[in-house]
Each structure stands twice: as structure tokens, then as C-alpha cells.
Scaffold this motif. Structure first.
Motif, PDB file in Angstrom:
ATOM      1  N   MET A   1      43.496 -20.988  40.682  1.00  0.00           N
ATOM      2  CA  MET A   1      44.655 -20.096  40.669  1.00  0.00           C
ATOM      3  C   MET A   1      45.962 -20.875  40.795  1.00  0.00           C
ATOM      4  O   MET A   1      46.973 -20.503  40.199  1.00  0.00           O
ATOM      5  N   VAL A   2      45.938 -21.963  41.572  1.00  0.00           N
ATOM      6  CA  VAL A   2      47.146 -22.796  41.672  1.00  0.00           C
ATOM      7  C   VAL A   2      47.484 -23.408  40.319  1.00  0.00           C
ATOM      8  O   VAL A   2      48.650 -23.433  39.894  1.00  0.00           O
ATOM      9  N   VAL A   3      46.451 -23.898  39.613  1.00  0.00           N
ATOM     10  CA  VAL A   3      46.676 -24.456  38.280  1.00  0.00           C
ATOM     11  C   VAL A   3      47.215 -23.390  37.331  1.00  0.00           C
ATOM     12  O   VAL A   3      48.144 -23.641  36.538  1.00  0.00           O
ATOM     13  N   ALA A   4      46.654 -22.189  37.399  1.00  0.00           N
ATOM     14  CA  ALA A   4      47.123 -21.104  36.534  1.00  0.00           C
ATOM     15  C   ALA A   4      48.589 -20.773  36.819  1.00  0.00           C
ATOM     16  O   ALA A   4      49.392 -20.577  35.897  1.00  0.00           O
ATOM     17  N   ILE A   5      48.949 -20.702  38.100  1.00  0.00           N
ATOM     18  CA  ILE A   5      50.333 -20.385  38.460  1.00  0.00           C
ATOM     19  C   ILE A   5      51.282 -21.485  37.997  1.00  0.00           C
ATOM     20  O   ILE A   5      52.352 -21.207  37.423  1.00  0.00           O
ATOM     21  N   LEU A   6      50.910 -22.739  38.230  1.00  0.00           N
ATOM     22  CA  LEU A   6      51.769 -23.842  37.799  1.00  0.00           C
ATOM     23  C   LEU A   6      51.912 -23.860  36.284  1.00  0.00           C
ATOM     24  O   LEU A   6      53.006 -24.125  35.756  1.00  0.00           O
ATOM     25  N   TRP A   7      50.833 -23.578  35.575  1.00  0.00           N
ATOM     26  CA  TRP A   7      50.897 -23.551  34.118  1.00  0.00           C
ATOM     27  C   TRP A   7      51.880 -22.478  33.638  1.00  0.00           C
ATOM     28  O   TRP A   7      52.709 -22.716  32.752  1.00  0.00           O
ATOM     29  N   VAL A   8      51.794 -21.301  34.237  1.00  0.00           N
ATOM     30  CA  VAL A   8      52.688 -20.216  33.847  1.00  0.00           C
ATOM     31  C   VAL A   8      54.132 -20.532  34.224  1.00  0.00           C
ATOM     32  O   VAL A   8      55.072 -20.263  33.453  1.00  0.00           O
ATOM     33  N   VAL A   9      54.349 -21.102  35.410  1.00  0.00           N
ATOM     34  CA  VAL A   9      55.712 -21.428  35.845  1.00  0.00           C
ATOM     35  C   VAL A   9      56.343 -22.465  34.917  1.00  0.00           C
ATOM     36  O   VAL A   9      57.497 -22.326  34.489  1.00  0.00           O
ATOM     37  N   VAL A  10      55.587 -23.506  34.577  1.00  0.00           N
ATOM     38  CA  VAL A  10      56.109 -24.527  33.660  1.00  0.00           C
ATOM     39  C   VAL A  10      56.395 -23.927  32.288  1.00  0.00           C
ATOM     40  O   VAL A  10      57.419 -24.228  31.655  1.00  0.00           O
ATOM     41  N   SER A  11      55.497 -23.064  31.821  1.00  0.00           N
ATOM     42  CA  SER A  11      55.710 -22.416  30.532  1.00  0.00           C
ATOM     43  C   SER A  11      56.963 -21.557  30.545  1.00  0.00           C
ATOM     44  O   SER A  11      57.757 -21.577  29.593  1.00  0.00           O
ATOM     45  N   ASN A  12      57.164 -20.796  31.618  1.00  0.00           N
ATOM     46  CA  ASN A  12      58.365 -19.969  31.725  1.00  0.00           C
ATOM     47  C   ASN A  12      59.624 -20.819  31.802  1.00  0.00           C
ATOM     48  O   ASN A  12      60.663 -20.453  31.240  1.00  0.00           O
ATOM     49  N   LEU A  13      59.535 -21.943  32.488  1.00  0.00           N
ATOM     50  CA  LEU A  13      60.690 -22.837  32.569  1.00  0.00           C
ATOM     51  C   LEU A  13      61.035 -23.416  31.199  1.00  0.00           C
ATOM     52  O   LEU A  13      62.213 -23.492  30.820  1.00  0.00           O
ATOM     53  N   GLN A  14      60.012 -23.813  30.443  1.00  0.00           N
ATOM     54  CA  GLN A  14      60.259 -24.319  29.100  1.00  0.00           C
ATOM     55  C   GLN A  14      60.819 -23.226  28.191  1.00  0.00           C
ATOM     56  O   GLN A  14      61.701 -23.494  27.363  1.00  0.00           O
ATOM     57  N   LEU A  15      60.312 -22.016  28.336  1.00  0.00           N
ATOM     58  CA  LEU A  15      60.840 -20.896  27.565  1.00  0.00           C
ATOM     59  C   LEU A  15      62.308 -20.675  27.859  1.00  0.00           C
ATOM     60  O   LEU A  15      63.120 -20.482  26.947  1.00  0.00           O
ATOM     61  N   TRP A  16      62.666 -20.690  29.129  1.00  0.00           N
ATOM     62  CA  TRP A  16      64.065 -20.466  29.500  1.00  0.00           C
ATOM     63  C   TRP A  16      64.939 -21.606  28.997  1.00  0.00           C
ATOM     64  O   TRP A  16      66.045 -21.374  28.492  1.00  0.00           O
ATOM     65  N   GLN A  17      64.460 -22.839  29.128  1.00  0.00           N
ATOM     66  CA  GLN A  17      65.251 -23.985  28.699  1.00  0.00           C
ATOM     67  C   GLN A  17      65.494 -23.960  27.190  1.00  0.00           C
ATOM     68  O   GLN A  17      66.604 -24.210  26.717  1.00  0.00           O
ATOM     69  N   ALA A  18      64.431 -23.640  26.424  1.00  0.00           N
ATOM     70  CA  ALA A  18      64.563 -23.650  24.966  1.00  0.00           C
ATOM     71  C   ALA A  18      65.195 -22.366  24.444  1.00  0.00           C
ATOM     72  O   ALA A  18      65.998 -22.407  23.510  1.00  0.00           O
TER      73      ALA A  18
END
Length: 501
Positions: free
Chosen positions: A283-300
Motif C-alpha cells: 500500500m505504501v508503494v501504491a500511494i507513493l506511485w500515485v503521489v508521484v504520478s499526480n505530481l508529474q501531472l501537475w508539473q506537466a
């Protein structure tokens, strides 16, 4: 003395013998009447009895274990399914943005610029000596062809994106433009025919056609371009927003996992459960994956896209203003009118073009981003000049056009119309040879602006593509990690439950 004893099951005086349980048969023949309340109690006591037994079982340690596992299973599966579904829908929306919404906006931009370019080429042909050259005629007809094709692309994109009320407005504007293109081309063709015959009425037909273009067609095209542009920006902002609701579900599932492990430790006084530890890591890996993805989405999608879209919008507006300013120069010469208003309009156009080139220069400061690196690769493959050279060339052409414009206005004010024709068209009367080099400055500026617009569009699409790449594999990964967590907690709790069997 004898005694007559009647045994069970015997009969006296020749009567038929009776069985010992004959009285039971007699009871069965007597119906028992049950009240409605008794029937309700019979149906209610069964579930109630089961509920009491279930409550009694839940009060035991095995019952608590089973209840905890069911709650954890539902929480993990619900959180994973919600995030997976949300990310899948976002990926589909981004894919629609890349394949339909953004191309529709670009087609609206192409429609706008093509209509403006066709009008500029046609009107300029009425002041130059002789007829339109084959190159100019091809440019005029090609601009109209691109406008028709672009309008069809806009209409098709509106249907594919399913924009609702916005889509209805887009379709109405496209229909209006398509209805007026034949009218404009017919009037302009009649004007060209009269020009070939030397009839002055050709200018009247040209003025009427240009009026339809500028007052109706370009106005509708401008609204269409801005509407589709806002749709792209709005979709990017919406799809780049953090997924707070499904992400909160993952955090809640992680919290339940930690709480369950604390309860197991307090209950059994043993070290941490390995299955639960693996589930927690998943679950920690899943949360980190989603958080990083959301951060990349916001940045791009927010920061990068806004940075890339700003010069694209300004360059497009600047090119349209330059084309309209060129048409104003033509009408000022044809009508022999005062050029005061034309001078003020040209000054504002000059400033807009200069500001747009400045925005393009500022965008070059971020050339280390993936989008501009890819744009640079496309640039190297297609063979146009580097963006820095294009901007420098545009500045030079703008200054030459400004000097040529001042000379044109001075010639008109002095009544030197032949010289004004040479300055505007770059051709000597009776020849096809180019005259003053300042006459070609506008054409060079228009070509430079088009090159910069193309490069800016490549940058905006790269940011959209980067947003799409950030969502890939996230949906499936979160679903698999959630399922893995469920399997691990059941494997981990197997020994604890086995202790009570």
C-alpha cells in the motif's frame, strides 16, 4: 373367579384391535390454530437467534479476527478499485485530449489564420501592377482549401470530444463559416475577373468580399479559436488536479492496516505479522506511485503547459494582427484615404508582435525540459532554422516592415501612389521583378511567425503527452498492489486463526 383384563391394542366384544399410538392420530386430526403474532414471532426469532449467536461469536477472539479481516479486505479492495478506476478514466480523458480536443483547437487556429491569409493575399493583388502571380494565386486558393479542411476537422473534433453545450456552439460557428466561404470566394472571383477586364467595379466587389471576411467570418473564426483554446486549457487544468478523494481511500486503507497490526500485537503479544508487513509495504508503494504520478501531472499539465501555451497564443494573435495590418495598408492605398488610423493600428500591431517574440524568447529559457528537447529534435529532423535564429529573423523582418510602412504612409500622404504601390507590392509597374527589399519584410515575418507557432504547438503537445505518460500503468499497478495486500493479510492471519481450530 375370573378377571377380564383388556390389554393395550385389544378390543372387546368383537371390536377391531387398536394400536398403542392411536391417540396420536386423533391429535393430528385436531387442527391447531396459530395467531398472526405467533407466526411473526416464529419468523423473527430465527434471525434474531442467529444475530445473537453472531454477536456472541464476534465477542470472541476468533470472531474479532474474522471481522477485522473482512473489514480490511473490503477497505483494501475498495480503495484500490476507486483509485484504479479514477486513474483509468483520467488516462482516457487525456487520450481524448491528445487525439481530439487539442487537434480540434489547432484546426480552429489553422482555420483562423488561413482565412486571414486568403483575404490578405487577395486584397493585396488589387494594388499591384498586373495580375496575381501563379505563386500568389496558389497561396490564395491553398489558404481557402486549408480553411475548408480545417473547418471539417473542427466539426469532427467537436463530435468526438462530446462537449455538450460548448460543442453545439462550435458546430454553429463552423456551419456559419462554411456557409459564407462560397459567398466570399464568389465575390472575390468576380472582383478578380473585373480586375482582369480593367473595370473599376472590381474594387467594390473586393471590398464587399473583404467586409464579409473581416466582419463575419474572421469574427466567428476568432470566437471558435478562443472557445477551443479554452477547452484545452480547462481540460488540462481538470485532469492535472490532485486525486484527493481516491487518494484518501488509499491512506484510509493504510491506516486500517496499521491499526490492525497494533491490535494483533496487543492481543497475541507477538512480533509483527509478516503478511501484514508485506501488505503495508504494497500500500505504501501504491500511494507513493500515485503521489508521484499526480505530481508529474501537475508539473506537466499546469506549470509546463501554461508556460508553453502562452507564447503559442501570443504568436497566433500577433500573426492575425499582422495580416489585418497588411490588409489595412492595402485599403489605405486603394481608397486614397487618411492613414492616421492605419498608423495607430500598425503601432499597436508592432507592439503585439514584439511582445509575442519576447514571450517566445522567454520560453527558450526552459529548453532543458523534455518538451523543448523533443521540440529541438523535431526541429533538427525537419530542417528549419533554430528557434533562436527564427526569432532574430522575425525581429529583423518586423523592423524592416515598420520602416517600409512609414515610407508607404509618407508616399500616400504626398500623393506618390506609384511609389506607394512599389513599396506595398515590391514590384515595378509593368514588371514581375521585386523592388524595394522592404516589401518582402511582411512575407518573411509571416513565415517566421508560422515557424514559431509550429514549434510552440509541438511544445504544448509534448506537455500533454508527458501528462498522459504519467498515468500509464498506474491504474493496473494500484489494482495489483491492492489485491496483493489482500492476499498477504489472509496468508499472514492463517496461523492465528489456526490456533483456535
Amino acid at each position: 373367579m375370573s378377571h377380564n383384563v383388556q390389554l393395550p391394542g385389544t378390543a372387546q366384544d368383537g371390536a377391531a384391535p387398536t394400536s398403542d399410538d392411536a391417540w396420536l392420530d386423533e391429535l393430528e386430526r385436531v387442527p391447531t390454530r396459530r395467531t398472526f403474532g405467533a407466526i411473526v414471532r416464529d419468523y423473527a426469532t430465527g434471525p434474531a437467534r442467529m444475530a445473537r449467536r453472531g454477536a456472541s461469536f464476534l465477542a470472541t477472539t476468533p470472531g474479532k479476527l474474522i471481522a477485522m479481516m473482512l473489514v480490511l479486505t473490503l477497505a483494501l479492495l475498495a480503495a484500490g478499485a476507486a483509485m484504479s478506476s479514477s486513474m483509468s478514466k483520467r488516462q482516457d480523458s487525456l487520450d481524448t485530449l491528445v487525439t481530439a480536443t487539442e487537434p480540434m483547437s489547432n484546426s480552429a487556429h489553422l482555420l483562423f489564420t488561413s482565412l486571414s491569409q486568403a483575404d490578405t493575399v487577395a486584397t493585396t493583388g488589387f494594388v499591384q501592377p498586373g495580375m496575381l502571380t501563379q505563386e500568389e494565386m496558389d497561396l490564395y486558393l491553398g489558404s481557402l482549401d486549408r480553411a475548408v479542411s480545417a473547418s471539417n476537422d473542427v466539426f469532427r473534433g467537436s463530435v468526438e470530444t462530446e462537449n455538450g453545450q460548448g460543442g453545439a456552439e462550435i458546430e454553429r460557428l463552423v456551419t456559419s463559416i462554411q456557409r459564407q466561404i462560397p459567398l466570399y470566394s464568389a465575390l472575390m472571383e468576380r472582383a478578380l475577373v473585373n480586375q482582369r477586364m480593367g473595370n473599376p467595379v472590381g474594387v467594390a466587389y473586393m471590398s464587399e468580399a473583404s467586409g464579409i471576411m473581416r466582419e463575419h467570418m474572421l469574427s466567428d473564426a476568432d470566437r471558435l479559436y478562443k472557445l477551443t483554446q479554452r477547452q484545452v486549457a480547462r481540460e488540462m487544468a481538470r485532469l492535472s488536479a490532485p486525486q484527493l478523494v481516491p487518494l484518501s481511500g488509499l491512506f484510509a486503507a493504510l491506516f486500517f492496516l496499521l491499526l490492525a497490526q497494533w491490535w494483533l500485537w496487543r492481543t497475541f503479544r507477538r512480533r509483527l505479522n509478516r503478511g501484514f508487513l508485506v501488505a503495508t509495504a504494497s500500500m505504501v508503494v501504491a500511494i507513493l506511485w500515485v503521489v508521484v504520478s499526480n505530481l508529474q501531472l501537475w508539473q506537466a499539465g499546469v506549470v509546463g503547459f501554461a508556460r508553453a501555451a502562452e507564447p503559442w497564443e501570443q504568436l497566433t494573435a500577433a500573426r492575425i494582427d499582422a495580416q489585418e495590418a497588411r490588409t489595412d495598408e492595402t485599403f489605405a492605398l486603394l481608397r486614397r484615404q487618411s492613414v492616421a488610423q492605419s498608423s495607430r493600428s500598425f503601432d499597436s500591431t508592432h507592439q503585439r508582435v514584439k511582445d509575442a517574440l519576447g514571450a517566445a524568447e522567454n520560453a527558450l529559457d526552459a529548453r532543458d525540459t523534455p518538451a523543448l528537447r523533443n521540440a529541438r529534435d523535431v526541429e533538427a529532423q525537419d530542417g528549419p532554422v533554430a528557434a533562436e535564429e527564427t526569432i532574430a529573423s522575425a525581429h529583423e523582418s518586423l523592423n524592416e516592415w515598420s520602416s517600409n510602412h512609414d515610407a508607404l504612409l509618407a508616399a500616400i500622404d504626398a500623393g506618390q501612389y506609384q511609389e506607394a504601390v512599389v513599396l506595398l507590392t515590391g514590384k515595378q509597374p509593368g514588371t514581375e521583378e521585386a523592388g524595394d527589399v522592404g516589401a518582402s519584410a511582411y512575407r518573411e515575418l509571416d513565415a517566421d511567425l508560422q515557424d514559431l507557432i509550429t514549434l510552440s504547438r509541438v511544445s504544448t503537445r509534448e506537455y500533454i503527452t508527458a501528462s498522459l505518460d504519467a498515468t500509464r500503468l498506474v491504474s493496473g499497478a494500484v489494482a495489483l498492489l491492492s489485491l496483493l495486500a489482500v492476499i498477504c493479510i489472509w496468508i499472514g492471519i492463517r496461523r492465528r486463526i489456526g490456533e483456535f481450530l
